[in-house]
Design a protein around this motif. Structure first.
Motif, PDB file in Angstrom:
ATOM      1  N   VAL A 132       0.863  -1.169   0.000  1.00 51.77           N
ATOM      2  CA  VAL A 132       0.000   0.000   0.000  1.00 51.77           C
ATOM      3  C   VAL A 132       0.906   1.227   0.000  1.00 51.77           C
ATOM      4  O   VAL A 132       1.718   1.403   0.908  1.00 51.77           O
ATOM      5  CB  VAL A 132      -0.940   0.011   1.229  1.00 51.77           C
ATOM      6  N   GLU A 133       0.784   2.032  -1.041  1.00 54.84           N
ATOM      7  CA  GLU A 133       1.525   3.280  -1.130  1.00 54.84           C
ATOM      8  C   GLU A 133       0.602   4.403  -0.683  1.00 54.84           C
ATOM      9  O   GLU A 133      -0.539   4.477  -1.149  1.00 54.84           O
ATOM     10  CB  GLU A 133       1.991   3.540  -2.568  1.00 54.84           C
ATOM     11  N   VAL A 134       1.076   5.239   0.234  1.00 52.52           N
ATOM     12  CA  VAL A 134       0.274   6.378   0.678  1.00 52.52           C
ATOM     13  C   VAL A 134       1.114   7.651   0.598  1.00 52.52           C
ATOM     14  O   VAL A 134       2.303   7.646   0.904  1.00 52.52           O
ATOM     15  CB  VAL A 134      -0.283   6.210   2.113  1.00 52.52           C
ATOM     16  N   ALA A 135       0.479   8.734   0.165  1.00 48.53           N
ATOM     17  CA  ALA A 135       1.107  10.056   0.138  1.00 48.53           C
ATOM     18  C   ALA A 135      -0.019  11.081   0.099  1.00 48.53           C
ATOM     19  O   ALA A 135      -0.876  11.023  -0.782  1.00 48.53           O
ATOM     20  CB  ALA A 135       2.012  10.217  -1.076  1.00 48.53           C
ATOM     21  N   GLN A 136      -0.007  11.975   1.081  1.00 44.78           N
ATOM     22  CA  GLN A 136      -1.084  12.951   1.224  1.00 44.78           C
ATOM     23  C   GLN A 136      -2.398  12.177   1.365  1.00 44.78           C
ATOM     24  O   GLN A 136      -2.503  11.320   2.223  1.00 44.78           O
ATOM     25  CB  GLN A 136      -1.100  13.919   0.042  1.00 44.78           C
ATOM     26  N   GLU A 137      -3.364  12.431   0.473  1.00 43.02           N
ATOM     27  CA  GLU A 137      -4.642  11.708   0.558  1.00 43.02           C
ATOM     28  C   GLU A 137      -4.720  10.535  -0.427  1.00 43.02           C
ATOM     29  O   GLU A 137      -5.737   9.855  -0.520  1.00 43.02           O
ATOM     30  CB  GLU A 137      -5.822  12.655   0.339  1.00 43.02           C
ATOM     31  N   VAL A 138      -3.643  10.277  -1.150  1.00 41.64           N
ATOM     32  CA  VAL A 138      -3.624   9.201  -2.147  1.00 41.64           C
ATOM     33  C   VAL A 138      -3.238   7.874  -1.486  1.00 41.64           C
ATOM     34  O   VAL A 138      -2.271   7.800  -0.744  1.00 41.64           O
ATOM     35  CB  VAL A 138      -2.621   9.522  -3.287  1.00 41.64           C
ATOM     36  N   ILE A 139      -4.039   6.844  -1.763  1.00 40.89           N
ATOM     37  CA  ILE A 139      -3.760   5.488  -1.279  1.00 40.89           C
ATOM     38  C   ILE A 139      -3.854   4.553  -2.481  1.00 40.89           C
ATOM     39  O   ILE A 139      -4.893   4.462  -3.123  1.00 40.89           O
ATOM     40  CB  ILE A 139      -4.768   5.047  -0.193  1.00 40.89           C
ATOM     41  N   LYS A 140      -2.755   3.883  -2.807  1.00 38.40           N
ATOM     42  CA  LYS A 140      -2.706   2.938  -3.929  1.00 38.40           C
ATOM     43  C   LYS A 140      -2.389   1.550  -3.390  1.00 38.40           C
ATOM     44  O   LYS A 140      -1.497   1.392  -2.559  1.00 38.40           O
ATOM     45  CB  LYS A 140      -1.620   3.338  -4.934  1.00 38.40           C
TER      46      LYS A 140
END
Length: 184
Positions: A132-140
């Motif tokens: 799970v990649e997260v940055a700011q409000e992005v979750i992939k």
């Protein structure tokens, strides 16, 4: 700088993490009735762990190229760039003892509508594994089906180092670890 990964051996999955820090820090292993976790001394979150339900987590932080250069130059002011962002592991650390699945983990991340510091989070439960990649409000989310390794850059989110010139250590460690993992 960290390297995380997953190895499949005899139908069992093993999550791993190493720490390659610029300065030596004391790592604390904590064991409760519900969890075993590893954290840096004086932090209020862990960087790797497993709970009683068999949910295992390992993480790497992803920094911008500017931040990486500032850290190597001992420029502490770079932390101001990240003010107001939540370290996803602080949120997970508070709830880890009750997470029973990857879905439960993702529900906790998304229910806060928070802006997160950039992180790679490898999570595995009894049935499946994801990066799970997260940055700011992005979750992939990336489903992992084979042996897997990850360092301090993203695959899907456009943030931070994108090539070896941006952060040689991350890409060199990734290539070396992937070569080893591919032999298993």
């Amino acid at each position: 700088m960290c390297t995380i990964g997953l190895i499949n051996i005899d139908e069992e999955r093993y999550v791993f993490k190493n720490r390659d820090k610029l300065q030596q820090e004391r790592e604390i292993v904590s064991k409760t009735e519900d969890t075993i976790t590893v954290s840096t001394k004086n932090s209020d979150y862990f960087s790797t762990g497993i709970n009683r339900y068999g949910v295992a987590i390992a993480t790497t932080e992803v920094r911008s190229t500017e931040a990486i250069l500032s850290i190597y130059a001992d420029n502490i002011d770079i932390e101001k760039k990240y003010s107001g962002l939540i370290r996803p592991l602080e949120l997970i650390s508070q709830n880890f003892h009750k997470i029973r699945s990857i879905k439960g983990f993702l529900d906790i991340l998304s229910e806060k509508n928070a802006k997160f510091l950039p992180y790679n989070i490898l999570i595995s439960d009894k049935d499946e594994s994801y990066l799970v990649e997260v940055a700011q409000e992005v979750i992939k989310e990336i489903k992992i089906t084979n042996n897997f390794v990850k360092t301090n850059h993203f695959f899907q989110i456009k943030y931070g180092p994108t090539n070896e010139n941006d952060f040689p250590s991350s890409f060199i460690r990734y290539k070396r670890a992937k070569k080893l993992i591919d032999k298993i």
